[in-house]
Design a protein around this motif. Structure first.
Motif, PDB file in Angstrom:
ATOM      1  N   ILE A 191      -7.853  -0.556  -8.670  1.00  0.00           N
ATOM      2  CA  ILE A 191      -8.619  -1.788  -8.886  1.00  0.00           C
ATOM      3  C   ILE A 191      -7.747  -3.002  -8.589  1.00  0.00           C
ATOM      4  CG2 ILE A 191      -9.931  -3.125 -10.582  1.00  0.00           C
ATOM      5  CD1 ILE A 191      -9.884  -0.149 -12.077  1.00  0.00           C
ATOM      6  N   ARG A 192      -8.125  -3.725  -7.544  1.00  0.00           N
ATOM      7  CA  ARG A 192      -7.429  -4.964  -7.188  1.00  0.00           C
ATOM      8  C   ARG A 192      -8.300  -6.199  -7.405  1.00  0.00           C
ATOM      9  NH1 ARG A 192      -5.737  -1.336  -3.063  1.00  0.00           N
ATOM     10  NH2 ARG A 192      -3.475  -1.051  -2.978  1.00  0.00           N
ATOM     11  N   ASP A 193      -9.598  -6.042  -7.417  1.00  0.00           N
ATOM     12  CA  ASP A 193     -10.537  -7.160  -7.498  1.00  0.00           C
ATOM     13  C   ASP A 193     -10.354  -7.930  -8.815  1.00  0.00           C
ATOM     14  OD1 ASP A 193     -12.759  -8.857  -7.713  1.00  0.00           O
ATOM     15  OD2 ASP A 193     -14.094  -7.440  -6.729  1.00  0.00           O
ATOM     16  N   PRO A 194      -9.988  -9.214  -8.747  1.00  0.00           N
ATOM     17  CA  PRO A 194      -9.788  -9.997  -9.986  1.00  0.00           C
ATOM     18  C   PRO A 194     -11.046 -10.058 -10.855  1.00  0.00           C
ATOM     19  CG  PRO A 194      -8.881 -11.161  -8.083  1.00  0.00           C
ATOM     20  CD  PRO A 194      -9.674 -10.006  -7.541  1.00  0.00           C
ATOM     21  N   ASP A 249       0.814  -1.217   0.000  1.00  0.00           N
ATOM     22  CA  ASP A 249       0.000   0.000   0.000  1.00  0.00           C
ATOM     23  C   ASP A 249       0.846   1.265   0.000  1.00  0.00           C
ATOM     24  OD1 ASP A 249      -2.287  -1.514  -0.015  1.00  0.00           O
ATOM     25  OD2 ASP A 249      -2.677  -1.316   2.137  1.00  0.00           O
ATOM     26  N   ASP A 250       1.973   1.245   0.735  1.00  0.00           N
ATOM     27  CA  ASP A 250       2.785   2.458   0.796  1.00  0.00           C
ATOM     28  C   ASP A 250       3.426   2.765  -0.550  1.00  0.00           C
ATOM     29  OD1 ASP A 250       4.443   0.202   1.035  1.00  0.00           O
ATOM     30  OD2 ASP A 250       5.972   1.312   2.142  1.00  0.00           O
ATOM     31  N   LEU A 251       3.749   1.736  -1.313  1.00  0.00           N
ATOM     32  CA  LEU A 251       4.298   1.942  -2.652  1.00  0.00           C
ATOM     33  C   LEU A 251       3.238   2.528  -3.574  1.00  0.00           C
ATOM     34  CD1 LEU A 251       6.338   1.663  -4.922  1.00  0.00           C
ATOM     35  CD2 LEU A 251       5.779  -0.773  -5.056  1.00  0.00           C
ATOM     36  N   VAL A 252       2.036   1.980  -3.528  1.00  0.00           N
ATOM     37  CA  VAL A 252       0.946   2.507  -4.353  1.00  0.00           C
ATOM     38  C   VAL A 252       0.685   3.966  -3.990  1.00  0.00           C
ATOM     39  CG1 VAL A 252      -1.491   2.278  -4.942  1.00  0.00           C
ATOM     40  CG2 VAL A 252      -0.092   0.229  -4.650  1.00  0.00           C
ATOM     41  N   ILE A 298      -3.990  -6.762 -18.294  1.00  0.00           N
ATOM     42  CA  ILE A 298      -5.032  -6.556 -17.285  1.00  0.00           C
ATOM     43  C   ILE A 298      -5.132  -7.735 -16.330  1.00  0.00           C
ATOM     44  CG2 ILE A 298      -7.509  -6.230 -16.917  1.00  0.00           C
ATOM     45  CD1 ILE A 298      -7.612  -4.761 -19.599  1.00  0.00           C
ATOM     46  N   ARG A 299      -5.093  -8.945 -16.852  1.00  0.00           N
ATOM     47  CA  ARG A 299      -5.253 -10.117 -15.988  1.00  0.00           C
ATOM     48  C   ARG A 299      -3.958 -10.511 -15.295  1.00  0.00           C
ATOM     49  NH1 ARG A 299      -8.200 -14.511 -19.703  1.00  0.00           N
ATOM     50  NH2 ARG A 299      -6.482 -13.905 -21.083  1.00  0.00           N
ATOM     51  N   LYS A 300      -2.833 -10.179 -15.901  1.00  0.00           N
ATOM     52  CA  LYS A 300      -1.547 -10.604 -15.345  1.00  0.00           C
ATOM     53  C   LYS A 300      -1.042  -9.663 -14.256  1.00  0.00           C
ATOM     54  CE  LYS A 300       2.698 -12.781 -16.934  1.00  0.00           C
ATOM     55  NZ  LYS A 300       3.511 -13.159 -18.119  1.00  0.00           N
ATOM     56  N   ALA A 301      -1.204  -8.359 -14.454  1.00  0.00           N
ATOM     57  CA  ALA A 301      -0.759  -7.391 -13.449  1.00  0.00           C
ATOM     58  C   ALA A 301      -1.671  -7.479 -12.227  1.00  0.00           C
ATOM     59  CB  ALA A 301      -0.789  -5.977 -14.025  1.00  0.00           C
ATOM     60  N   PRO A 302      -1.118  -7.384 -11.020  1.00  0.00           N
ATOM     61  CA  PRO A 302      -1.946  -7.512  -9.812  1.00  0.00           C
ATOM     62  C   PRO A 302      -2.798  -6.285  -9.508  1.00  0.00           C
ATOM     63  CG  PRO A 302       0.328  -7.045  -9.210  1.00  0.00           C
ATOM     64  CD  PRO A 302       0.316  -7.245 -10.699  1.00  0.00           C
ATOM     65  N   LEU A 303      -2.533  -5.190 -10.199  1.00  0.00           N
ATOM     66  CA  LEU A 303      -3.221  -3.933  -9.887  1.00  0.00           C
ATOM     67  C   LEU A 303      -3.508  -3.179 -11.173  1.00  0.00           C
ATOM     68  CD1 LEU A 303      -3.946  -1.884  -7.495  1.00  0.00           C
ATOM     69  CD2 LEU A 303      -1.733  -0.838  -8.006  1.00  0.00           C
ATOM     70  N   SER A 304      -4.675  -2.542 -11.208  1.00  0.00           N
ATOM     71  CA  SER A 304      -4.985  -1.611 -12.286  1.00  0.00           C
ATOM     72  C   SER A 304      -5.386  -0.277 -11.668  1.00  0.00           C
ATOM     73  CB  SER A 304      -6.120  -2.129 -13.170  1.00  0.00           C
ATOM     74  OG  SER A 304      -5.692  -3.194 -13.999  1.00  0.00           O
ATOM     75  N   ILE A 305      -5.108   0.794 -12.398  1.00  0.00           N
ATOM     76  CA  ILE A 305      -5.520   2.127 -11.976  1.00  0.00           C
ATOM     77  C   ILE A 305      -6.199   2.797 -13.164  1.00  0.00           C
ATOM     78  CG2 ILE A 305      -4.787   4.390 -11.136  1.00  0.00           C
ATOM     79  CD1 ILE A 305      -2.335   3.044  -9.903  1.00  0.00           C
ATOM     80  N   CYS A 306      -7.459   3.168 -12.985  1.00  0.00           N
ATOM     81  CA  CYS A 306      -8.165   3.913 -14.019  1.00  0.00           C
ATOM     82  C   CYS A 306      -8.046   5.394 -13.687  1.00  0.00           C
ATOM     83  CB  CYS A 306      -9.629   3.491 -14.088  1.00  0.00           C
ATOM     84  SG  CYS A 306     -10.556   4.315 -15.405  1.00  0.00           S
ATOM     85  N   VAL A 307      -7.484   6.158 -14.620  1.00  0.00           N
ATOM     86  CA  VAL A 307      -7.267   7.595 -14.416  1.00  0.00           C
ATOM     87  C   VAL A 307      -8.330   8.358 -15.196  1.00  0.00           C
ATOM     88  CG1 VAL A 307      -5.603   9.481 -14.538  1.00  0.00           C
ATOM     89  CG2 VAL A 307      -4.792   7.115 -14.258  1.00  0.00           C
ATOM     90  N   THR A 308      -9.016   9.247 -14.499  1.00  0.00           N
ATOM     91  CA  THR A 308     -10.099   9.999 -15.133  1.00  0.00           C
ATOM     92  C   THR A 308      -9.849  11.499 -15.036  1.00  0.00           C
ATOM     93  OG1 THR A 308     -11.403  10.086 -13.086  1.00  0.00           O
ATOM     94  CG2 THR A 308     -11.761   8.189 -14.538  1.00  0.00           C
ATOM     95  N   CYS A 309     -10.652  12.243 -15.775  1.00  0.00           N
ATOM     96  CA  CYS A 309     -10.546  13.703 -15.792  1.00  0.00           C
ATOM     97  C   CYS A 309     -11.912  14.312 -15.513  1.00  0.00           C
ATOM     98  CB  CYS A 309     -10.031  14.164 -17.161  1.00  0.00           C
ATOM     99  SG  CYS A 309     -10.045  15.950 -17.400  1.00  0.00           S
ATOM    100  N   ASP A 310     -11.960  15.192 -14.520  1.00  0.00           N
ATOM    101  CA  ASP A 310     -13.190  15.898 -14.158  1.00  0.00           C
ATOM    102  C   ASP A 310     -13.122  17.316 -14.731  1.00  0.00           C
ATOM    103  OD1 ASP A 310     -15.300  17.249 -13.021  1.00  0.00           O
ATOM    104  OD2 ASP A 310     -14.972  16.485 -10.992  1.00  0.00           O
ATOM    105  N   PRO A 311     -13.866  17.594 -15.805  1.00  0.00           N
ATOM    106  CA  PRO A 311     -13.772  18.911 -16.450  1.00  0.00           C
ATOM    107  C   PRO A 311     -14.342  20.044 -15.617  1.00  0.00           C
ATOM    108  CG  PRO A 311     -15.553  17.643 -17.415  1.00  0.00           C
ATOM    109  CD  PRO A 311     -14.843  16.725 -16.474  1.00  0.00           C
ATOM    110  N   ASP A 312     -15.089  19.691 -14.558  1.00  0.00           N
ATOM    111  CA  ASP A 312     -15.727  20.716 -13.736  1.00  0.00           C
ATOM    112  C   ASP A 312     -14.970  20.992 -12.436  1.00  0.00           C
ATOM    113  OD1 ASP A 312     -17.812  20.698 -15.635  1.00  0.00           O
ATOM    114  OD2 ASP A 312     -18.824  19.077 -14.576  1.00  0.00           O
ATOM    115  N   ARG A 313     -13.829  20.367 -12.248  1.00  0.00           N
ATOM    116  CA  ARG A 313     -13.121  20.424 -10.978  1.00  0.00           C
ATOM    117  C   ARG A 313     -12.835  21.855 -10.529  1.00  0.00           C
ATOM    118  NH1 ARG A 313     -10.025  16.423  -9.063  1.00  0.00           N
ATOM    119  NH2 ARG A 313     -11.963  15.279  -9.373  1.00  0.00           N
ATOM    120  N   ALA A 314     -12.476  22.721 -11.467  1.00  0.00           N
ATOM    121  CA  ALA A 314     -12.087  24.084 -11.097  1.00  0.00           C
ATOM    122  C   ALA A 314     -13.116  25.122 -11.524  1.00  0.00           C
ATOM    123  CB  ALA A 314     -10.722  24.415 -11.696  1.00  0.00           C
ATOM    124  N   GLY A 315     -14.336  24.685 -11.847  1.00  0.00           N
ATOM    125  CA  GLY A 315     -15.377  25.625 -12.233  1.00  0.00           C
ATOM    126  C   GLY A 315     -15.440  25.857 -13.734  1.00  0.00           C
TER     127      GLY A 315
END
Length: 228
Positions: free
Chosen positions: A72-75, A45-48, A112-129
């Motif tokens: 995302i860790r759930d297989p 967890d500390d590395l992530v 996707i299936r081989k790596a133990p972890l996935s991270i989905c990166v998203t963009c919020d266009p409204d974050r700063a107004g």
């Protein structure tokens, strides 16, 4: 964390030491898009947290910081994402000329299936107004900023001995439904993340003959387009 109001706003710039400078360039030059070299060992967890911290330290236009990270860790979730990729990948193969199609099908394009972890990166266009410094005349700068966060994470991962692979072959709606992402949020990257013990000496698509790196001198112009 609260900023110290008495701390100086500016600090000395200065160049890095030769060793530190070499380390930065080494991370850039040896970063690879990892697809099939992942080890199954779970990431602490500390590395992530360090990788996500590096991503969050990215520059952003207007300091909008539009990114979110779904870890995302759930297989079962990763298996469903792989199925979405697999469907889209079959469609993608048909888009290439016949002589390239077989080669495309032979390439390993996700982990996707081989790596133990996935991270989905998203963009919020409204974050700063609705009106953001620097985005007034280019609305896509929020996505550009999010990609800077992806690159930060990737370089930090390289320094940590962690491989990262960017999966982009899927229908947006499939991943949106799988992860419950609102319609107004843009999906930027699905990253496969895990330990690796070997990396290609050059980008995999170059090693396997799909495409070679272009000469830099052909891509640099002087003062105006096309002038070298």
């Amino acid at each position: 964390m609260q900023l110290d109001p008495f701390a100086p706003a500016l600090v000395p710039a200065g160049e890095f030491s030769e060793h530190d400078r070499a380390s930065v360039y080494r991370a850039i030059e040896t970063r690879r898009d990892v697809r099939d070299q992942f080890l199954p060992d779970p990431l602490p967890d500390d590395l992530v947290s360090r990788l996500l911290g590096a991503a969050h330290a990215a520059p952003s236009v207007g300091f909008m910081q539009p990114w979110n990270f779904i870890v995302i860790r759930d297989p079962k979730v990763r298996q469903a994402a792989w199925q979405a990729f697999s469907r889209a990948n079959k469609e993608a193969a048909e888009m290439f000329e016949e002589e390239r199609r077989d080669m495309y099908r032979s390439l390993k394009l996700e982990g996707i299936r081989k790596a133990p972890l996935s991270i989905c990166v998203t963009c919020d266009p409204d974050r700063a107004g609705p009106v953001v410094i620097g985005r007034t005349h280019n609305p896509r700068t929020d996505v550009y900023s999010t990609v800077c966060a992806v690159q930060n994470l990737w370089l930090a991962a390289r320094a940590e001995g962690i491989g990262v692979g960017w999966v982009s072959i899927f229908h947006d709606a499939d991943i949106r439904e799988l992860l419950g992402i609102p319609e107004r949020i843009e999906i930027v990257a699905w990253l496969c993340v895990g330990y690796v013990d070997q990396l290609y000496h050059a980008p995999e698509l170059a090693v396997k003959g799909w495409r070679q790196r272009l000469p830099l001198e052909e891509l640099v112009f002087c003062d105006r387009w096309g002038s070298q």
